[in-house]
Design a protein around this motif. Structure first.
Motif, PDB file in Angstrom:
ATOM      1  N   ASP A 140       0.816  -1.213   0.000  1.00  0.00           N
ATOM      2  CA  ASP A 140       0.000   0.000   0.000  1.00  0.00           C
ATOM      3  C   ASP A 140       0.849   1.262   0.000  1.00  0.00           C
ATOM      4  O   ASP A 140       0.337   2.359  -0.197  1.00  0.00           O
ATOM      5  N   ASP A 141       2.137   1.122   0.214  1.00  0.00           N
ATOM      6  CA  ASP A 141       3.061   2.259   0.240  1.00  0.00           C
ATOM      7  C   ASP A 141       3.532   2.545  -1.186  1.00  0.00           C
ATOM      8  O   ASP A 141       4.342   1.794  -1.752  1.00  0.00           O
ATOM      9  N   ASP A 183      -6.368  -7.088   4.295  1.00  0.00           N
ATOM     10  CA  ASP A 183      -4.983  -7.006   4.767  1.00  0.00           C
ATOM     11  C   ASP A 183      -4.135  -7.982   3.970  1.00  0.00           C
ATOM     12  O   ASP A 183      -4.600  -8.607   3.006  1.00  0.00           O
ATOM     13  N   SER A 228       6.684  -6.789   6.674  1.00  0.00           N
ATOM     14  CA  SER A 228       6.152  -5.606   7.343  1.00  0.00           C
ATOM     15  C   SER A 228       7.292  -4.784   7.922  1.00  0.00           C
ATOM     16  O   SER A 228       8.257  -5.340   8.460  1.00  0.00           O
ATOM     17  N   TYR A 286       0.298  -5.150   6.525  1.00  0.00           N
ATOM     18  CA  TYR A 286      -0.696  -4.121   6.811  1.00  0.00           C
ATOM     19  C   TYR A 286      -0.970  -3.318   5.547  1.00  0.00           C
ATOM     20  O   TYR A 286      -0.071  -2.690   4.982  1.00  0.00           O
ATOM     21  N   LEU A 287      -2.208  -3.336   5.089  1.00  0.00           N
ATOM     22  CA  LEU A 287      -2.584  -2.622   3.871  1.00  0.00           C
ATOM     23  C   LEU A 287      -3.581  -1.533   4.247  1.00  0.00           C
ATOM     24  O   LEU A 287      -4.799  -1.732   4.209  1.00  0.00           O
ATOM     25  N   GLN A 288      -3.042  -0.404   4.671  1.00  0.00           N
ATOM     26  CA  GLN A 288      -3.878   0.703   5.148  1.00  0.00           C
ATOM     27  C   GLN A 288      -4.170   1.653   3.986  1.00  0.00           C
ATOM     28  O   GLN A 288      -3.471   2.623   3.742  1.00  0.00           O
ATOM     29  N   THR A 289      -5.218   1.333   3.253  1.00  0.00           N
ATOM     30  CA  THR A 289      -5.586   2.125   2.088  1.00  0.00           C
ATOM     31  C   THR A 289      -7.097   2.222   1.992  1.00  0.00           C
ATOM     32  O   THR A 289      -7.813   1.287   2.374  1.00  0.00           O
ATOM     33  N   ASP A 290      -7.566   3.329   1.467  1.00  0.00           N
ATOM     34  CA  ASP A 290      -9.011   3.541   1.353  1.00  0.00           C
ATOM     35  C   ASP A 290      -9.640   2.631   0.295  1.00  0.00           C
ATOM     36  O   ASP A 290     -10.807   2.272   0.378  1.00  0.00           O
TER      37      ASP A 290
END
Length: 333
Positions: free
Chosen positions: A12-13, A74, A95, A65-69
């Motif tokens: 996600d980065d 995950d 990670s 961790y896939l912190q995206t809208d």
């Protein structure tokens, strides 16, 4: 120039995705295909896999961790999507929080789904290439019977019964042809090798076990590794860790003893004399400080065994079936 290996990098980065090729050292042998989580999910679930199918990916690296809208899942959910489409493709989790207590607790749930879970800065191109070669080697042995497994492990025919006795039931006659069995057999066999056969002391010893069974401190072992080079494990995934065939070690020690007119009763007490180890280099028990510890124990039940101890100075935590060693933890005085 066509690359030899294709690796998916799912993250996600965006900055890390853009530099994913740099993370792997810009190795010309590898083509890195970076994907945002939603993009890879859409391509796989949406049914349009032309791009990936043409690339025939060898391995996937997935951020935990896939912190995206755009994507509500995950890393483990992406792993599931990937394995639905590519049942025998190894998927590695990573990670930036690797090593944190919270992450280590959460990642326990994914240990049986990912081939390895690690930190991004521990991922190297050469390790991945070697891993892929071994996965391909496993595939080449499908339908090859038990002799194919012995070849993969670098084991002589004399090990046939010992290895067959500890193999999972589905592999006792070799790695089955996929069309006659459930898909994913390559990964299941690789996981058994990587997560049980290699790390759990039994037919193989790591350096601390080898030093202990030879009656020496770990710092002295390096001087004697060449002496026991014929016992070194050179099978699949040997590039990631040092292991030694226990029967080869004891056999070579017996040969040395015979040459000197000596005999071997307890290796940890007799080996120092056979090998010419000084009194200052003989192993000592970390609990009682007396010499000649016979075994290895962990500080806690969930830690790696790394302390040389006497049998009387430890507790058995979990008994394992032969030839695997019992899990031991230190006795707290």
């Amino acid at each position: 120039m066509n690359s030899e290996y294709t690796i998916l990098w799912i993250d996600d980065d965006s900055k890390r995705r853009e530099k994913s090729n740099e993370w792997l050292g810009r190795d010309d042998r590898i083509e890195v295909l970076p994907f945002a989580p939603m993009d890879i999910a859409s391509e796989l679930i949406g049914g349009d896999q032309n791009t990936l199918d043409q690339k025939n990916p060898d391995l996937a690296l997935v951020d935990w961790y896939l912190q995206t809208d755009g994507y509500g899942g995950d890393g483990p959910s992406i792993e599931g999507i990937l394995h639905d489409q590519y049942s025998d493709m190894p998927v590695y989790g990573f990670s930036g929080q690797y090593g944190d207590r919270q992450f280590m607790r959460e990642s326990k749930q994914g240990e049986n789904r990912f081939e390895i879970i690690t930190a991004p800065d521990k991922i190297t191109a050469q390790d991945l290439i070697d891993d892929i070669k071994y996965y391909r080697a496993i595939e080449s042995k499908k339908g090859g019977g038990l002799s194919g497994i012995l070849d993969l492990l670098g084991a002589d025919a004399e090990y046939k019964q010992k290895i067959q006795s500890i193999l999972p039931q589905e592999f006792v006659e070799g790695i089955p042809e996929e069309e006659n069995y459930d898909p994913g057999g390559i990964l299941r066999f690789a996981r058994w090798v990587r997560h049980r056969f290699i790390p759990q002391p039994g037919l193989l010893w790591d350096d601390i076990w080898l030093a202990t069974k030879l009656g020496m401190t770990t710092g002295v072992l390096e001087r004697y590794q060449e002496e026991f080079s014929q016992a070194e494990y050179n099978g699949i995934f040997s590039h990631r860790t040092s292991r030694w065939w226990r029967p080869e070690v004891t056999s070579h020690l017996a040969e040395l003893a015979d040459e000197q007119g000596e005999s071997i009763n307890r290796t940890w007490k007799d080996a120092p004399t056979i090998l010419g180890i000084s009194q200052y280099e003989i192993a000592e028990c970390v609990v009682c400080d007396n010499k000649y510890p016979e075994t290895v124990a962990a500080g806690k039940a969930d830690e790696k065994p790394e302390f040389q101890v006497h049998f009387r100075c430890r507790n058995i935590e979990i008994s394992r079936s032969s030839p695997f060693e019992d899990i031991r933890v230190l006795v707290r005085q």
